[in-house]
Design a protein around this motif. Structure first.
Motif, PDB file in Angstrom:
ATOM      1  N   LYS A   1       4.528  -5.931  -6.309  1.00 59.52           N
ATOM      2  CA  LYS A   1       3.085  -5.715  -6.431  1.00 59.52           C
ATOM      3  C   LYS A   1       2.773  -4.276  -6.814  1.00 59.52           C
ATOM      4  O   LYS A   1       1.914  -4.020  -7.669  1.00 59.52           O
ATOM      5  CB  LYS A   1       2.396  -6.061  -5.105  1.00 59.52           C
ATOM      6  N   ALA A   2       3.482  -3.333  -6.185  1.00 61.47           N
ATOM      7  CA  ALA A   2       3.219  -1.918  -6.445  1.00 61.47           C
ATOM      8  C   ALA A   2       3.579  -1.535  -7.874  1.00 61.47           C
ATOM      9  O   ALA A   2       2.828  -0.812  -8.546  1.00 61.47           O
ATOM     10  CB  ALA A   2       3.994  -1.058  -5.447  1.00 61.47           C
ATOM     11  N   VAL A   3       4.729  -2.002  -8.350  1.00 59.89           N
ATOM     12  CA  VAL A   3       5.166  -1.681  -9.717  1.00 59.89           C
ATOM     13  C   VAL A   3       4.181  -2.238 -10.736  1.00 59.89           C
ATOM     14  O   VAL A   3       3.782  -1.550 -11.685  1.00 59.89           O
ATOM     15  CB  VAL A   3       6.589  -2.228  -9.971  1.00 59.89           C
ATOM     16  N   ASN A   4       3.771  -3.475 -10.563  1.00 54.85           N
ATOM     17  CA  ASN A   4       2.834  -4.093 -11.507  1.00 54.85           C
ATOM     18  C   ASN A   4       1.470  -3.413 -11.482  1.00 54.85           C
ATOM     19  O   ASN A   4       0.774  -3.368 -12.503  1.00 54.85           O
ATOM     20  CB  ASN A   4       2.678  -5.578 -11.194  1.00 54.85           C
ATOM     21  N   PHE A   5       1.099  -2.872 -10.327  1.00 54.61           N
ATOM     22  CA  PHE A   5      -0.204  -2.208 -10.212  1.00 54.61           C
ATOM     23  C   PHE A   5      -0.190  -0.804 -10.818  1.00 54.61           C
ATOM     24  O   PHE A   5      -1.119  -0.427 -11.535  1.00 54.61           O
ATOM     25  CB  PHE A   5      -0.610  -2.135  -8.734  1.00 54.61           C
ATOM     26  N   VAL A   6       0.853  -0.032 -10.529  1.00 52.50           N
ATOM     27  CA  VAL A   6       0.892   1.370 -10.965  1.00 52.50           C
ATOM     28  C   VAL A   6       1.456   1.513 -12.384  1.00 52.50           C
ATOM     29  O   VAL A   6       1.018   2.369 -13.148  1.00 52.50           O
ATOM     30  CB  VAL A   6       1.739   2.212  -9.986  1.00 52.50           C
ATOM     31  N   PHE A   7       2.418   0.647 -12.750  1.00 47.05           N
ATOM     32  CA  PHE A   7       3.037   0.739 -14.077  1.00 47.05           C
ATOM     33  C   PHE A   7       2.884  -0.581 -14.833  1.00 47.05           C
ATOM     34  O   PHE A   7       3.872  -1.270 -15.107  1.00 47.05           O
ATOM     35  CB  PHE A   7       4.528   1.091 -13.951  1.00 47.05           C
ATOM     36  N   PRO A   8       1.652  -0.962 -15.165  1.00 47.22           N
ATOM     37  CA  PRO A   8       1.458  -2.245 -15.874  1.00 47.22           C
ATOM     38  C   PRO A   8       2.089  -2.250 -17.263  1.00 47.22           C
ATOM     39  O   PRO A   8       2.421  -3.307 -17.795  1.00 47.22           O
ATOM     40  CB  PRO A   8      -0.068  -2.370 -15.943  1.00 47.22           C
ATOM     41  N   GLU A   9       2.261  -1.057 -17.872  1.00 44.73           N
ATOM     42  CA  GLU A   9       2.827  -1.000 -19.215  1.00 44.73           C
ATOM     43  C   GLU A   9       4.354  -1.024 -19.222  1.00 44.73           C
ATOM     44  O   GLU A   9       4.972  -1.193 -20.271  1.00 44.73           O
ATOM     45  CB  GLU A   9       2.347   0.263 -19.944  1.00 44.73           C
ATOM     46  N   SER A  10       4.983  -0.863 -18.066  1.00 44.01           N
ATOM     47  CA  SER A  10       6.441  -0.859 -17.976  1.00 44.01           C
ATOM     48  C   SER A  10       6.963  -2.281 -17.758  1.00 44.01           C
ATOM     49  O   SER A  10       6.286  -3.121 -17.163  1.00 44.01           O
ATOM     50  CB  SER A  10       6.911   0.033 -16.821  1.00 44.01           C
ATOM     51  N   ASN A  11       8.156  -2.531 -18.262  1.00 36.04           N
ATOM     52  CA  ASN A  11       8.811  -3.813 -18.035  1.00 36.04           C
ATOM     53  C   ASN A  11       9.465  -3.793 -16.652  1.00 36.04           C
ATOM     54  O   ASN A  11      10.260  -2.900 -16.358  1.00 36.04           O
ATOM     55  CB  ASN A  11       9.867  -4.070 -19.111  1.00 36.04           C
ATOM     56  N   HIS A  12       9.119  -4.774 -15.843  1.00 35.94           N
ATOM     57  CA  HIS A  12       9.681  -4.854 -14.498  1.00 35.94           C
ATOM     58  C   HIS A  12      10.847  -5.826 -14.515  1.00 35.94           C
ATOM     59  O   HIS A  12      10.723  -6.970 -14.961  1.00 35.94           O
ATOM     60  CB  HIS A  12       8.621  -5.328 -13.502  1.00 35.94           C
ATOM     61  N   ARG A  13      11.986  -5.386 -14.006  1.00 38.24           N
ATOM     62  CA  ARG A  13      13.189  -6.211 -13.986  1.00 38.24           C
ATOM     63  C   ARG A  13      13.697  -6.348 -12.555  1.00 38.24           C
ATOM     64  O   ARG A  13      13.735  -5.365 -11.809  1.00 38.24           O
ATOM     65  CB  ARG A  13      14.272  -5.595 -14.864  1.00 38.24           C
ATOM     66  N   LEU A  14      14.098  -7.553 -12.196  1.00 31.21           N
ATOM     67  CA  LEU A  14      14.662  -7.794 -10.870  1.00 31.21           C
ATOM     68  C   LEU A  14      16.180  -7.660 -10.917  1.00 31.21           C
ATOM     69  O   LEU A  14      16.823  -7.988 -11.916  1.00 31.21           O
ATOM     70  CB  LEU A  14      14.283  -9.188 -10.369  1.00 31.21           C
ATOM     71  N   CYS A  15      16.729  -7.181  -9.821  1.00 28.46           N
ATOM     72  CA  CYS A  15      18.172  -6.969  -9.728  1.00 28.46           C
ATOM     73  C   CYS A  15      18.904  -8.316  -9.703  1.00 28.46           C
ATOM     74  O   CYS A  15      18.664  -9.157  -8.831  1.00 28.46           O
ATOM     75  CB  CYS A  15      18.489  -6.169  -8.458  1.00 28.46           C
TER      76      CYS A  15
ATOM     77  N   TYR B   1       0.828  -1.205   0.000  1.00 24.48           N
ATOM     78  CA  TYR B   1       0.000   0.000   0.000  1.00 24.48           C
ATOM     79  C   TYR B   1       0.866   1.260   0.000  1.00 24.48           C
ATOM     80  O   TYR B   1       0.592   2.213  -0.732  1.00 24.48           O
ATOM     81  CB  TYR B   1      -0.924  -0.008   1.225  1.00 24.48           C
ATOM     82  N   ALA B   2       1.915   1.268   0.833  1.00 25.43           N
ATOM     83  CA  ALA B   2       2.792   2.446   0.907  1.00 25.43           C
ATOM     84  C   ALA B   2       3.527   2.668  -0.406  1.00 25.43           C
ATOM     85  O   ALA B   2       3.635   3.805  -0.897  1.00 25.43           O
ATOM     86  CB  ALA B   2       3.792   2.269   2.054  1.00 25.43           C
ATOM     87  N   TYR B   3       4.019   1.590  -1.005  1.00 29.47           N
ATOM     88  CA  TYR B   3       4.736   1.722  -2.272  1.00 29.47           C
ATOM     89  C   TYR B   3       3.799   2.124  -3.415  1.00 29.47           C
ATOM     90  O   TYR B   3       4.193   2.861  -4.322  1.00 29.47           O
ATOM     91  CB  TYR B   3       5.451   0.417  -2.612  1.00 29.47           C
ATOM     92  N   VAL B   4       2.567   1.637  -3.366  1.00 31.64           N
ATOM     93  CA  VAL B   4       1.582   2.047  -4.385  1.00 31.64           C
ATOM     94  C   VAL B   4       1.338   3.551  -4.298  1.00 31.64           C
ATOM     95  O   VAL B   4       1.289   4.250  -5.313  1.00 31.64           O
ATOM     96  CB  VAL B   4       0.259   1.266  -4.213  1.00 31.64           C
TER      97      VAL B   4
END
Length: 597
Positions: free
Chosen positions: A180-194, A150-153
């Protein structure tokens, strides 16, 4: 002490310099301790008085400071959040310069949290990118009381509100709340893990005998860091590795294989600028830079001023590199006109990368074959093995081949590169199977080989990314020039005391005799009478208990392994004691046999 001394104490505290050292510095600058205006105790007392003056009004004052910035600069973004009891739970801020940076370099963003930056244990979150000098640049920052989804969203939503345009790629660690926050707020962006955070868990999740095998680590890292392999090649190499080291039943390897599309370069080689950041190391670099200014016992007012000092240093370094790129000419290594053209359009740091590729296109690329397919010329090139150069004046950088070194024959069958070239009128098209241009926005040696063969004296404009060029410096988009804006300048002059620069407006102690007024001028905001935002309470995030850096499980395992294990007092061997020693048991058996006999 006069006003300047008091202001000096607070300013140097934003660089982690305490009151005692501040007293020493003032004494040296004024010619001796007799002229310092006070003793070390006086300096400490003022520092204590300043903190007590802020006290319970800390959160309200930092909100007022950011509110004043918003009033002075209309493009300044600032958001605040509080809980039902009016305790501060979230802050977000970004200035005009940060927005200019994001506009040019916001294609890839690292989103990372760090700890121990303030006395409330609020999480310090940085949004980081790569600028036109390949240096770290800060887009925005935030403080959170909790590390929940919730905080990150909330933080990502206010970030999106401020910058509007979503990033093409967002890099984070494996934190589930962030994901969860990245996928919720930026669904069009590619999410990459470090990748670094994942590989740091290798030692603690692999059997020790396998981990210490002379070939395992090399095989593992060669596979995951292979930038040239296709997803199918990676999966095949991964399966071979599991069979070789008998790791098919390892749960951790299974779990990271399931999310391979989020961290393995082979699955992102077709994404634009995916090579700019494969880890959150950019954020870690900035975290280290900020650590020279931030302190785990700082209140929020001091935290904000320390943050401003760190940002001023970052932008000063950027300005120095700008000046170097616009006023000096780099040394050329070849007589090619295309190299001279590159030196004029790219910043110095980027030109050095381009120069290495150009140089290697001349001395290391070999044409194997060429065929015509659908009006396009398809060339097959290979890289020659390095040989010792005859020219001793040329200093070869071994690290320049990092992109190609990871294409190993044992894991990727493709050791040749296919370059497709076509020309229709004044328009040309050229692509290379090494994908360097796609992943980093820079022409590779194979493409330069073809351009040189076709006698191009300049890099075609379609292959010059604006994010790497000097045009951004010339446009001056990354600097806030209020001198050319009468309205902004009028606001700045009208409300100088509300600007957060912290520069004292008076040059003598006679300008004000009221210490409270001194405090307000030093801080850059008035001490409020009404408190709408109370200080955070009850925060228990990672590392909240002490000022020491939190050690990972891997570090604890390594430290434990370095400690010498206890030895048996009988046989002097590890993993048992004298009571369970085999020598003692044999002796007991022997004695019992003698007794029975």
């Amino acid at each position: 002490m006069d006003f300047l001394d008091e202001s000096f104490i607070h300013k140097v505290s934003t660089c982690n310099i305490g009151a005692s050292k501040a007293c020493n510095l003032v004494s040296i600058m004024k010619g001796g301790f007799d002229s310092s205006g006070g003793t070390a105790v006086d300096f400490k007392n003022f520092h204590r008085y300043l903190n007590s003056k802020i006290g319970v009004k800390d959160s309200q004052m930092v909100v007022d400071i950011l509110t004043n910035r918003k009033l002075c600069f209309s493009n300044f973004s600032f958001e605040v959040q509080k809980d039902v009891d009016d305790h501060l739970t979230g802050l977000f801020w970004a200035d005009d310069t940060s927005k200019g940076n994001y506009k040019e370099f916001g294609d890839v963003v690292s989103f990372d949290a760090t700890y121990q930056t303030n006395k409330y244990s609020m999480v310090f979150v940085l949004f980081t990118g790569v600028d036109y000098h390949k240096r770290c640049v800060t887009f925005a920052a935030g403080l959170l009381a909790r590390e929940t989804a919730y905080a990150y969203v909330w933080l990502l939503e206010v970030f999106r509100k401020a910058f509007v345009k979503p990033s093409m790629m967002i890099v984070t660690d494996q934190d589930s709340s962030m994901k969860k926050a990245v996928n919720f707020v930026f669904p069009e962006s590619n999410h990459r893990l470090c990748m670094w955070h994942i590989t740091q868990k290798l030692e603690e999740n692999i059997p020790i005998d396998v981990y210490n095998h002379p070939d395992f680590q090399k095989t593992f890292f060669d596979i995951i860091w292979n930038l040239q392999c296709s997803p199918q090649d990676f999966e095949s190499s991964w399966s071979t590795m599991l069979d070789k080291f008998h790791l098919k039943e390892n749960d951790w390897l299974r779990s990271i294989f399931k999310i391979r599309d989020l961290w393995i370069p082979a699955f992102m080689r077709d994404l634009e600028l995916s090579g700019l950041m494969r880890t959150t190391s950019r954020s870690e670099i900035l975290n280290y830079a900020f650590s020279h200014f931030l302190h785990h016992k700082s209140n929020l007012v001091k935290f904000m001023m320390s943050f401003d000092s760190a940002m001023e240093k970052q932008r000063h370094h950027q300005s120095l590199l700008d000046y170097q790129s616009t006023t000096t000419t780099p040394k050329l290594r070849t007589p090619l006109a295309i190299e001279k053209h590159a030196s004029k359009i790219y910043t110095h740091n980027i030109f050095l990368d381009i120069q290495k590729e150009l140089y290697k296109s001349v001395f290391y690329c070999v044409q194997e074959s060429v065929v015509i397919e659908d009006e396009s010329e398809v060339y097959v090139l290979r890289d020659k093995k390095k040989k010792k150069l005859i020219d001793k004046n040329v200093n070869e950088d071994e690290d320049s081949d990092h992109f190609y070194r990871n294409s190993l024959p044992s894991h990727c069958p493709n050791t040749h590169y296919k370059v497709v070239f076509s020309r229709r009128g004044d328009s040309i098209s050229i692509s290379c199977s090494c994908m360097l241009f796609v992943q980093e926005g820079l022409l590779c040696r194979h493409m330069f080989f073809i351009l040189n063969m076709k006698e191009y004296d300049e890099i075609p404009s379609k292959f010059i990314l604006r994010r790497w060029g000097k045009d951004i410096i010339a446009d001056g988009l990354l600097r806030k020039k209020i001198a050319n804006n009468e309205d902004e300048l009028a606001k700045y002059i009208k409300q100088p005391q509300e600007v957060d620069s912290g520069i004292p407006l008076c040059t003598s102690s006679r300008a004000s005799s009221n210490r409270s007024v001194h405090i307000e001028k030093i801080i850059g905001a008035a001490v409020p009478d009404v408190i709408n935002f109370h200080n955070p309470e009850g925060i228990r995030n990672k590392g909240w208990a002490s000022g020491k850096r939190i050690k990972s499980t891997r570090e604890k395992v390594i430290e434990k392994s370095k400690k010498g294990s206890r030895l048996c007092s009988l046989c002097h061997k590890p993993n048992h004691n004298a009571r369970s020693c085999i020598l003692r048991l044999k002796k007991s058996d022997l004695e019992s046999e003698v007794t029975e006999g």
